[in-house]
Design a protein around this motif. Structure first.
Motif, PDB file in Angstrom:
ATOM      1  N   VAL A 114       0.812  -1.356  -0.026  1.00 25.69           N
ATOM      2  CA  VAL A 114       0.043   0.243   0.246  1.00 25.69           C
ATOM      3  C   VAL A 114       0.881   1.268  -0.029  1.00 25.69           C
ATOM      4  CG1 VAL A 114      -1.868   1.337   1.256  1.00 25.69           C
ATOM      5  CG2 VAL A 114      -1.935  -1.287   1.260  1.00 25.69           C
ATOM      6  N   SER A 115       1.603   1.202   0.660  1.00 24.64           N
ATOM      7  CA  SER A 115       2.580   2.116   0.730  1.00 24.64           C
ATOM      8  C   SER A 115       3.523   2.872  -0.466  1.00 24.64           C
ATOM      9  CB  SER A 115       3.850   2.154   1.686  1.00 24.64           C
ATOM     10  OG  SER A 115       3.256   2.001   3.053  1.00 24.64           O
ATOM     11  N   PHE A 116       3.912   1.493  -1.149  1.00 26.54           N
ATOM     12  CA  PHE A 116       4.525   1.477  -2.370  1.00 26.54           C
ATOM     13  C   PHE A 116       3.301   2.006  -3.438  1.00 26.54           C
ATOM     14  CE2 PHE A 116       4.743  -0.943  -6.464  1.00 26.54           C
ATOM     15  CZ  PHE A 116       6.065  -0.807  -6.865  1.00 26.54           C
ATOM     16  N   TRP A 119      -1.488  10.271   5.008  1.00 26.55           N
ATOM     17  CA  TRP A 119      -2.680   9.029   4.423  1.00 26.55           C
ATOM     18  C   TRP A 119      -1.691   7.554   4.474  1.00 26.55           C
ATOM     19  CZ3 TRP A 119      -3.649  12.896   0.150  1.00 26.55           C
ATOM     20  CH2 TRP A 119      -4.588  13.813   0.551  1.00 26.55           C
ATOM     21  N   VAL A 120      -0.504   7.751   4.078  1.00 30.34           N
ATOM     22  CA  VAL A 120       0.452   6.766   4.119  1.00 30.34           C
ATOM     23  C   VAL A 120       0.906   6.015   5.436  1.00 30.34           C
ATOM     24  CG1 VAL A 120       2.811   5.566   3.308  1.00 30.34           C
ATOM     25  CG2 VAL A 120       1.401   7.303   1.767  1.00 30.34           C
ATOM     26  N   ARG A 121       0.969   6.813   6.440  1.00 32.91           N
ATOM     27  CA  ARG A 121       1.579   6.230   7.823  1.00 32.91           C
ATOM     28  C   ARG A 121       0.801   5.193   8.290  1.00 32.91           C
ATOM     29  NH1 ARG A 121       3.434   8.354  12.987  1.00 32.91           N
ATOM     30  NH2 ARG A 121       2.010  10.235  12.845  1.00 32.91           N
ATOM     31  N   PRO A 122      -0.705   5.261   8.462  1.00 32.93           N
ATOM     32  CA  PRO A 122      -1.389   4.337   8.955  1.00 32.93           C
ATOM     33  C   PRO A 122      -1.184   2.863   8.355  1.00 32.93           C
ATOM     34  CG  PRO A 122      -2.738   6.307   8.891  1.00 32.93           C
ATOM     35  CD  PRO A 122      -1.317   6.317   8.046  1.00 32.93           C
ATOM     36  N   TRP A 123      -1.024   2.872   7.150  1.00 28.15           N
ATOM     37  CA  TRP A 123      -0.975   1.742   6.261  1.00 28.15           C
ATOM     38  C   TRP A 123       0.427   1.090   6.730  1.00 28.15           C
ATOM     39  CZ3 TRP A 123      -5.235  -0.321   4.387  1.00 28.15           C
ATOM     40  CH2 TRP A 123      -6.398   0.739   4.354  1.00 28.15           C
ATOM     41  N   THR A 124       1.293   1.956   6.679  1.00 28.38           N
ATOM     42  CA  THR A 124       2.711   1.621   7.026  1.00 28.38           C
ATOM     43  C   THR A 124       2.854   1.096   8.260  1.00 28.38           C
ATOM     44  OG1 THR A 124       3.513   3.178   5.340  1.00 28.38           O
ATOM     45  CG2 THR A 124       5.217   2.329   6.847  1.00 28.38           C
ATOM     46  N   LEU A 125       2.285   1.720   9.221  1.00 29.69           N
ATOM     47  CA  LEU A 125       2.352   1.173  10.641  1.00 29.69           C
ATOM     48  C   LEU A 125       1.590   0.047  10.810  1.00 29.69           C
ATOM     49  CD1 LEU A 125       3.011   1.768  13.544  1.00 29.69           C
ATOM     50  CD2 LEU A 125       0.867   3.275  13.912  1.00 29.69           C
ATOM     51  N   ARG A 135      -5.908  10.579  14.865  1.00 31.98           N
ATOM     52  CA  ARG A 135      -4.982  11.469  13.508  1.00 31.98           C
ATOM     53  C   ARG A 135      -4.186  10.534  12.930  1.00 31.98           C
ATOM     54  NH1 ARG A 135      -1.304  15.029  17.433  1.00 31.98           N
ATOM     55  NH2 ARG A 135      -0.783  12.927  18.243  1.00 31.98           N
ATOM     56  N   LEU A 136      -4.335   9.219  13.058  1.00 26.63           N
ATOM     57  CA  LEU A 136      -3.631   8.284  12.114  1.00 26.63           C
ATOM     58  C   LEU A 136      -4.500   7.378  11.488  1.00 26.63           C
ATOM     59  CD1 LEU A 136      -0.430   6.918  14.327  1.00 26.63           C
ATOM     60  CD2 LEU A 136      -0.565   8.808  12.431  1.00 26.63           C
ATOM     61  N   ARG A 137      -5.748   7.632  11.339  1.00 26.79           N
ATOM     62  CA  ARG A 137      -6.706   6.886  10.664  1.00 26.79           C
ATOM     63  C   ARG A 137      -7.177   7.774   9.631  1.00 26.79           C
ATOM     64  NH1 ARG A 137      -9.178   5.714  15.793  1.00 26.79           N
ATOM     65  NH2 ARG A 137     -11.148   6.166  15.163  1.00 26.79           N
ATOM     66  N   ILE A 138      -7.139   6.972   8.451  1.00 28.67           N
ATOM     67  CA  ILE A 138      -7.446   7.541   7.124  1.00 28.67           C
ATOM     68  C   ILE A 138      -9.268   7.421   7.113  1.00 28.67           C
ATOM     69  CG2 ILE A 138      -8.139   7.022   4.832  1.00 28.67           C
ATOM     70  CD1 ILE A 138      -5.236   6.207   4.671  1.00 28.67           C
ATOM     71  N   GLY A 139      -9.740   8.472   6.710  1.00 32.03           N
ATOM     72  CA  GLY A 139     -11.189   8.534   6.691  1.00 32.03           C
ATOM     73  C   GLY A 139     -11.732   8.895   7.908  1.00 32.03           C
TER      74      GLY A 139
END
Length: 659
Positions: A184-186, A205-211, A640-644
């Motif tokens: 997802v980050s990629f 947007w990227v940080r939650p998926w990376t985490l 703050r780290l959750r998309i949407g």
């Protein structure tokens, strides 16, 4: 049913081609209707692959040996749990799990990315479609899990005995959720490069998926380490095996990506570097997939496959890695680097963190690939083992770990190193005290072990200091401090807990490596031997019949002084279908330490060779990653780290007209 599963897989491939082409055409033409195709198609692809995976699992559960994959990796007498886990205990089934998790992440982006910019979301889902299409083609062309056998055999060949363990039910799914989660980050990175626009919101947007991927990969690596520790009977937790390294490299790069994305989100800095890290992390995941399945490595963890499959994956690896780096090289000159900051600042500390982590990743990569390159060029076989990694990786980690507590205490943009050092004075005092205690009361010759334990104490006292200072410890009343403690952002608690977990794991590694005791002895029933100041008595050897194996189980009693403090059983097991022996280690846990007993060969006089370890604080090696995972979960639960998840606002009622 099996044909339906195969057909669902073919249809998923066709739809993934749609997902990878039509939406991206729509984003280039700014056609909302074409762009809207991406989300529903991503969900449909996931649904079809999930149905296909469930069909394969059903074939395992009912022992349908007309399916070649089931015949080669199952047996009718195998326990139901291991029939299910056998679905991914082989090359074909594990690749199906790989694309299932990839499609799951695509569906999650489609479902929870409503507040993403339309073009970024569309392009990211299209990139996910490219990856899915390539691996679905790979499965259908070279690794079809639904190939039939005619006539169907009456009985299967059974699963590899060392994979018939509860660890296999947990380790591969967690590992793949981490590996594939970085896709997802990629995809976001490639999508942003296609669009030519990268900003702080992109990092948000990227940080939650990376985490999320980092949490799963941390758990997968830790579970794999513990599985190898107790199942293989070697008594070790890490061997720098090439396949172990293949999962460790994405973890190191992913950790760097997490910290870099934080700088980009908070200060709009390190934009180009963060995008590059996102590409590198998933590229290392793809490299790991290639190494495990190409047949170029000999490892207990590797899937033995034919070279044709390896060439296919190498082509996929070259296309995605080469293509993404080429796109990065094309776009990078037009991207702005972002904000500036002083070297002594929180940004500076995170840059230093990235420098050490990426250099450590490079050393592991070189040590893993160098023997393969030498063999390919000259035909000579060489091995790069633990001494190389300990001498290169270790010195890079020591300064990094020493600097970790400073980062959270430095201000953004411009920090005060002296003030941060003053706040950490009591943590430094605790670390020095721990070092002196080990030197004086444990072993005066173990200087490096004492320093390692001091470093571990420094890490978790530093993490506690960060939270204590934020809570106003020593500067306010207890009730106010308590209120401030629980009022801190979950991400703050999560980061501190992750750093604390790092210290706990380091303490376990140092204590076990430096102070463990090992004893190899031949014993007969009734005889006793010494281990680490305790006595171990061999009670009896008992035959036992399992569902698909027979074993001789040895029972031991651990005695301290005149008191029996526990019993432990170890076994030599024979799986009847494959006629393959295994060693089942006996483990007795006392506090954070463990007694580890593994049986060897019988002796001519009726005894048996027993290998015994006393491993002080060994469980901390896996407790640390567990704390790190909990810290990650706390962080990702922060709104703050959750998309949407936009901030809640109270509804404002319109004033009513006066009557």
């Amino acid at each position: 049913m099996v044909e339906l599963g195969h057909f669902a897989l073919v249809l998923a491939f066709a739809l993934s081609l749609v997902q990878s082409t039509i939406p991206i055409v729509g984003s280039q033409k700014n056609d909302a209707r074409l762009m809207a195709v991406a989300g529903p198609v991503a969900v449909a692809v996931f649904t079809l692959i999930a149905a296909s995976f469930l069909v394969l699992t059903w074939a395992y559960v009912v022992s349908d040996f007309s399916v070649r994959n089931v015949f080669e990796n199952s047996h009718s007498m195998k326990p139901t749990l291991y029939k299910i886990t056998g679905t991914w205990g082989n090359h074909e089934g594990s690749m199906l799990l790989w694309v299932l998790i990839l499609s799951l992440f695509s569906a999650l982006v489609a479902a929870f990315g409503r507040n993403l910019p339309a073009t970024l979301k569309t392009n990211a889902l299209a990139v996910q479609g490219w990856v899915a299409s390539a691996f679905l083609l790979f499965i259908l062309a070279t690794s079809n899990p639904f190939t039939r056998l005619v006539p169907a055999p009456f009985e299967g060949q059974d699963l590899n005995p060392i994979l018939q363990d509860i660890g296999l039910a947990i380790h591969p799914p967690l590992l793949y959720l981490g590996y594939v989660g970085f896709s997802v980050s990629f995809s976001f990175a490639v999508a942003a490069l296609i669009e030519g626009r990268i900003d702080a919101a992109w990092a948000r947007w990227v940080r939650p998926w990376t985490l999320a991927a980092w949490i799963f990969l941390t758990g997968g690596i830790a579970m794999g380490s513990y599985w190898a520790y107790y199942e293989l009977g070697w008594g070790g937790f890490w061997f720098w095996d090439p396949v172990e390294n293949a999962s460790f490299m994405p973890w190191l790069a992913g950790t760097a990506l997490l910290h870099s994305a934080l700088v980009m989100e908070k200060r709009s800095a390190l934009k180009i570097w963060t995008v590059l890290l996102a590409i590198m992390t998933f590229s290392l995941s793809l490299l790991g997939t290639f190494l495990v399945r190409s047949g170029v490595l000999t490892s207990v963890h590797a899937f033995a496959t034919d070279p044709a499959r390896g060439v296919f994956i190498l082509v996929i690896l070259s296309l995605f890695v080469g293509g993404s780096f080429a796109l990065f090289a094309f776009r990078a000159p037009s991207l702005t680097a972002g904000g500036v900051f002083q070297p002594i600042s929180r940004e500076g500390s995170l840059v230093l963190n990235n420098l050490f982590l990426t250099t450590a990743t490079a050393t592991v990569l070189i040590g893993t690939l160098y023997p393969l390159l030498v063999e390919a060029v000259s035909g000579d076989k060489i091995s790069v083992g633990a001494p190389f990694f300990n001498l290169t990786f270790g010195p890079l980690m020591i300064p990094l770990l020493a600097l970790v507590p400073f980062g959270p205490l430095l201000a953004w943009k411009r920090g005060d190193l002296y003030a941060a050092a003053q706040r950490l004075a009591w943590a430094l005092g605790g670390a020095i005290l721990a070092t002196l205690v080990v030197m004086i009361f444990v072993d005066r010759t173990m200087l490096f072990a004492a320093l390692g334990i001091g470093l571990a104490v420094w890490l978790f006292l530093g993490a506690i200091t960060d939270i204590a200072l934020r809570s106003g410890f020593g500067n306010t009343s207890f009730s106010n401090m308590r209120r401030r403690f629980f009022g801190l952002p979950r991400s703050a608690h999560g980061a501190a807990l992750a750093h604390l977990g790092l210290g706990v794991a380091l303490l376990g590694i140092v204590a076990t490596t430096a102070f463990q005791s090992e004893h190899i002895v031949a014993l007969k029933p009734g005889e006793t031997t010494d281990i680490a100041g305790r006595n171990l008595r061999f009670e009896r050897l008992v035959p036992h019949q399992g569902p698909n194996y027979t074993e001789d189980q040895a029972v031991f009693t651990l005695i301290s002084g005149n008191r029996e403090i526990g019993s432990v059983s170890s076994a030599k097991r024979l799986y009847t279908a494959r006629r393959m022996p295994t060693t089942e280690a006996g483990i007795l846990t006392r506090g954070f330490s463990q007694l580890y007993v593994a049986l060897g060969d019988p002796t001519p006089d009726g005894g048996i060779v027993v290998r015994i370890w006393w491993k002080p604080m060994v469980t901390m090696i896996w407790l640390g990653p567990l704390l790190m995972m909990i810290g990650g979960i706390l962080s990702i639960s922060d709104r703050r780290l959750r998309i949407g998840a936009p901030a809640r606002r109270k509804a404002v009622l319109a004033p009513q007209p006066a009557e």
